[in-house]
Design an enzyme around this catalytic site. Structure first.
Site, mmCIF file in Angstrom:
data_model
loop_
_atom_site.group_PDB
_atom_site.id
_atom_site.type_symbol
_atom_site.label_atom_id
_atom_site.label_comp_id
_atom_site.label_asym_id
_atom_site.label_seq_id
_atom_site.Cartn_x
_atom_site.Cartn_y
_atom_site.Cartn_z
ATOM 1 N N HIS A 116 0.877 -1.369 -0.062
ATOM 2 C CA HIS A 116 0.145 0.043 -0.101
ATOM 3 C C HIS A 116 0.894 1.167 0.178
ATOM 4 C CE1 HIS A 116 -3.310 -2.553 1.901
ATOM 5 N NE2 HIS A 116 -3.650 -2.407 0.566
ATOM 6 N N ARG A 118 1.074 4.513 0.618
ATOM 7 C CA ARG A 118 0.896 5.639 1.577
ATOM 8 C C ARG A 118 1.566 5.071 2.830
ATOM 9 N NH1 ARG A 118 -5.545 5.661 2.595
ATOM 10 N NH2 ARG A 118 -5.775 3.634 3.848
ATOM 11 N N HIS A 242 3.073 -3.893 6.540
ATOM 12 C CA HIS A 242 2.174 -2.639 6.473
ATOM 13 C C HIS A 242 2.134 -1.795 7.476
ATOM 14 C CE1 HIS A 242 -0.540 -4.560 2.938
ATOM 15 N NE2 HIS A 242 0.317 -5.503 3.594
ATOM 16 N N SER A 243 1.425 -0.660 7.490
ATOM 17 C CA SER A 243 0.968 0.234 8.823
ATOM 18 C C SER A 243 -0.646 0.753 8.252
ATOM 19 C CB SER A 243 1.931 1.431 8.688
ATOM 20 O OG SER A 243 1.648 2.375 7.807
ATOM 21 N N TYR A 294 -10.489 -7.124 10.169
ATOM 22 C CA TYR A 294 -11.928 -7.351 9.334
ATOM 23 C C TYR A 294 -11.600 -8.290 8.444
ATOM 24 C CZ TYR A 294 -8.910 -3.547 6.951
ATOM 25 O OH TYR A 294 -7.955 -2.993 6.629
ATOM 26 N N GLU A 317 1.287 -5.228 10.917
ATOM 27 C CA GLU A 317 0.902 -3.673 10.751
ATOM 28 C C GLU A 317 1.901 -3.024 11.861
ATOM 29 O OE1 GLU A 317 -1.538 -2.521 8.927
ATOM 30 O OE2 GLU A 317 -2.562 -3.908 8.183
#
Length: 359
Positions: A116, A118, A242-243, A294, A317
């Site tokens: 991702h 951003r 990820h974050s 989720y 994350e």
């Protein structure tokens, strides 16, 4: 975040539903510009190919210059290979780190970052892992005794460059869609394992979790797929950086059922979480993506476990920073990556202890 002209209608909607609200930041743009200026100032002190991971966030091209310098500096222990191209023809490079003993059949720990766009702390973390394994080899040689580490710092090269030049909070790729108003696909919903299953992705091109028209219709997801399949006979641990959120997320994302080796993967995640607690008091939640965060469908960790034969697969994350969580200041880098390395290292030790040299 809403455009200025839509504020009144949004506030009216809140009021009509009895929702309390308050304005946190009137205009985010000056703050983003200040972050960008600070980052550029920090990089002016540095001369490629040498980079200081803790001092700045680097662009895709700067990261590639650094990667290309490593085989010359560590000729027996570092190998760089280009596995393919992004949609806008940026090279996606893969670094393999070994202990230099010449063995080519070792099981593999595979790490990727920047799925991702951003999530800038993700490539920073990948670079920090690289430096720990290469520059601090004596301290970490046990991690390379029987395993090779394969690291892809930037998967979503186009989207990541776009966040540096145009839109700081862009998430997806930059390939056009069937909707002329909307660009990009979420790589982490584009993989061909339970792609489009029930919930956890969107068929709408304007959504951030748009899954694409079909599995692997993005050049970047094709490249990552090919990397995973290349090492599928040796892939012991797959880790996607990820974050943000302080999570170790395990398969499955697409269903509330659990994989057969779920308890073993939980033991690996537990080792990382406990190490971080003891080192910094940082708290991580861990478990099935479906339950802990989720539902997701077509994500990389599910594919790694379900198709690419990874023994352990997970998404990490990383901690939040900055205004929206995705945008830590340069001053936050050191705290985040040093804490996160404690967890990654502890999980690697547990993987090696638990699985030995067998994938």
């Amino acid at each position: 975040m809403v455009p200025h002209e839509e504020v009144a209608s949004l506030v009216s909607l809140f009021d009509s539903q009895g929702l309390e609200h308050r304005l946190l930041i009137d205009d985010l743009a000056p703050l983003v510009q200040a972050q960008r200026a600070e980052n550029l100032r920090q990089k002016q002190r540095l001369q490629l190919p040498h980079i200081d991971v803790l001092a700045a966030f680097y662009t895709h091209s700067e990261i590639n210059v650094y990667l290309d310098s490593l085989p010359e500096r560590y000729p027996r222990r570092a190998q760089v290979k280009q596995f393919g191209w992004s949609y806008e023809r940026r090279p996606i490079k893969v670094l393999t780190i070994s202990n230099g003993d010449g063995r080519r059949d070792k099981p593999v720990i595979l790490i990727d970052g920047t799925v991702h766009a951003r999530e800038w702390i993700s490539p920073s973390m990948a670079l920090y892992i690289i430096q720990q394994l290469l520059e601090n080899f004596e301290e970490n040689q046990e991690l390379l005794q029987d395993y090779d580490w394969v690291i892809v710092p930037v998967v979503n090269a186009d989207g990541y460059e776009h966040t540096h030049s145009d839109s700081r909070y862009w998430r997806k790729t930059r390939k056009s869609t069937t909707d002329p108003e909307c660009v990009g696909t979420d790589i982490n919903r584009n993989f061909g394992h339970e792609w489009g299953h029930d919930e956890g992705s969107s068929s709408l091109p304007c959504e951030d979790i748009y899954r694409g028209e079909r599995p692997f219709d993005q050049p970047e997801s094709q490249v990552l797929r090919d990397i995973l399949l290349t090492y599928s006979q040796r892939l012991t641990w797959y880790l996607s950086l990820h974050s943000y959120g302080n999570y170790f997320l395990l398969p499955w994302g697409y269903t509330n059922s659990l994989p057969n080796n779920y308890e073993d993967m939980m033991a690996v995640a537990d080792a990382g979480a406990m190490a971080i607690v003891h080192a910094t008091n940082g708290i991580y939640s861990y478990g099935s993506t479906y339950y802990v965060l989720y539902p997701t469908s077509g994500d990389t960790a599910d594919y790694a476990l379900g198709v690419a034969n990874a023994t352990v697969a997970m998404t990490m994350e990383l901690p939040a920073g900055g205004f929206l969580g995705f945008d830590p200041w340069v001053s936050h880098i050191e705290g985040i990556v040093t804490e996160s390395w404690v967890g990654v290292r502890a999980m690697a030790v547990e993987v090696i202890r638990r699985y030995g040299i067998h994938s």
